[in-house]
Design a protein around this motif. Structure first.
Motif, PDB file in Angstrom:
ATOM      1  N   VAL A  77       0.834  -1.200   0.000  1.00 44.66           N
ATOM      2  CA  VAL A  77       0.000   0.000   0.000  1.00 44.66           C
ATOM      3  C   VAL A  77       0.870   1.251   0.000  1.00 44.66           C
ATOM      4  O   VAL A  77       0.602   2.228  -0.721  1.00 44.66           O
ATOM      5  N   ALA A  78       1.934   1.234   0.796  1.00 41.84           N
ATOM      6  CA  ALA A  78       2.837   2.386   0.845  1.00 41.84           C
ATOM      7  C   ALA A  78       3.474   2.640  -0.514  1.00 41.84           C
ATOM      8  O   ALA A  78       3.693   3.798  -0.905  1.00 41.84           O
ATOM      9  N   ALA A  79       3.785   1.576  -1.253  1.00 39.45           N
ATOM     10  CA  ALA A  79       4.387   1.730  -2.579  1.00 39.45           C
ATOM     11  C   ALA A  79       3.409   2.395  -3.544  1.00 39.45           C
ATOM     12  O   ALA A  79       3.798   3.259  -4.346  1.00 39.45           O
ATOM     13  N   ILE A  80       2.142   2.002  -3.491  1.00 36.38           N
ATOM     14  CA  ILE A  80       1.144   2.617  -4.366  1.00 36.38           C
ATOM     15  C   ILE A  80       0.934   4.074  -3.992  1.00 36.38           C
ATOM     16  O   ILE A  80       0.836   4.961  -4.865  1.00 36.38           O
ATOM     17  N   ARG A  81       0.886   4.353  -2.703  1.00 35.56           N
ATOM     18  CA  ARG A  81       0.747   5.745  -2.266  1.00 35.56           C
ATOM     19  C   ARG A  81       1.963   6.575  -2.675  1.00 35.56           C
ATOM     20  O   ARG A  81       1.828   7.745  -3.058  1.00 35.56           O
TER      21      ARG A  81
END
Length: 286
Positions: free
Chosen positions: A22-26
């Protein structure tokens, strides 16, 4: 694809893997500026999404990524796990579409990072995660539906690998272009945002992006790739000439409504794999 050498791994929890995904997509969404893509300046070449929507979309996928990782820990790479990941992915896609009120924001990122989350759960390090993801991507999902995306239609029409082929080949644009560009930029002292932008440009310059093909056809893809290479040839975003050419690329994307969404999805995969590398002490790297 060369089979990866597995690195000794400290096990990652399924929650940690999902948080990293999720952090990578954000991180991809927040990166600014990005030619044609939604960023902190605005909606880019899009009319149906903004940064807040991308954040909601990313957060909605946390459960799917955690379940992909959990399913992998209870199985081995094979048809049963592939079918389970497909089921999780379809539920995750519905959650994403509910969060975005029907807008396809991250279908490609869900595909790539779902496979990589499963790979990370089994292998820990980035090289092993890619190898397992590629094995799984090569297995047909016998329960898949007939729904076809714009990217799938572009892939069939223009004969390019698309997201499926990229995963089956072991994410070559991530391994051979984006990650090296990211690490080279860090070596010459770039801040993290600038390093990620160089990784995005490396993807845009080389990827046969089905999102661009859908909107602009082969001529649009050639123009975008040429524009990204021009920035690289001028020394990247760090140089005055590179920034001038970047502005021209940005203007091209806005004028012709070209959105390199496939490159954006692979940048998320790049950030995810890099975060696995940063968290561990892997003696072998991609």
């Amino acid at each position: 694809m060369t089979t990866a050498t597995f690195c000794p791994a400290t096990p990652l929890t399924t929650t940690t893997i999902a948080e990293l995904a999720v952090a990578a997509i954000r991180a991809e969404a927040d990166l600014t500026p990005k030619p044609g893509l939604v960023d902190q300046r605005g909606s880019g070449a899009h009319t149906d999404m903004d940064l807040a929507m991308l954040h909601e979309s990313a957060d909605s996928l946390h459960i799917a990524f955690a379940e992909c990782a959990s399913a992998a820990t209870q199985s081995v790479p094979g048809p049963e796990l592939r079918a389970r990941l497909g089921e999780i992915g379809r539920v995750g896609e519905r959650a994403m579409l509910e969060a975005t009120r029907g807008v396809n924001t991250h279908r490609g990122a869900l595909w790539a990072l779902g496979l990589l989350s499963a790979g990370a759960a089994l292998a820990g390090g980035p090289a092993g995660a890619v190898d397992i993801a590629a094995q799984l991507a090569a297995i047909p999902d016998r329960h898949t539906t007939s729904t076809e995306s714009h990217g799938a239609r572009a892939r069939r029409r223009y004969g390019v690998p698309g997201a499926a082929g990229e995963a089956q080949a072991g994410f070559p644009h991530v391994r051979l272009h984006a990650l090296p560009a990211l690490r080279a930029a860090r070596r010459w002292g770039a801040d993290e945002a600038s390093a990620r932008l160089e990784a995005l440009l490396a993807l845009m310059a080389t990827l046969d992006d089905t999102c661009v093909l859908h909107r602009g056809g082969p001529a649009g893809l050639r123009a975008l790739q040429s524009g990204a290479r021009a920035v690289q040839d001028a020394g990247g975003f760090r140089t005055p000439e590179g920034r001038r050419r970047f502005t021209a690329l940005d203007d091209l994307c806005l004028t012709r409504r070209l959105s390199p969404g496939g490159s954006g999805d692979l940048l998320s995969a790049t950030v995810f794999l890099d975060s696995l590398d940063v968290r561990g002490s892997w003696p072998c790297r991609l």
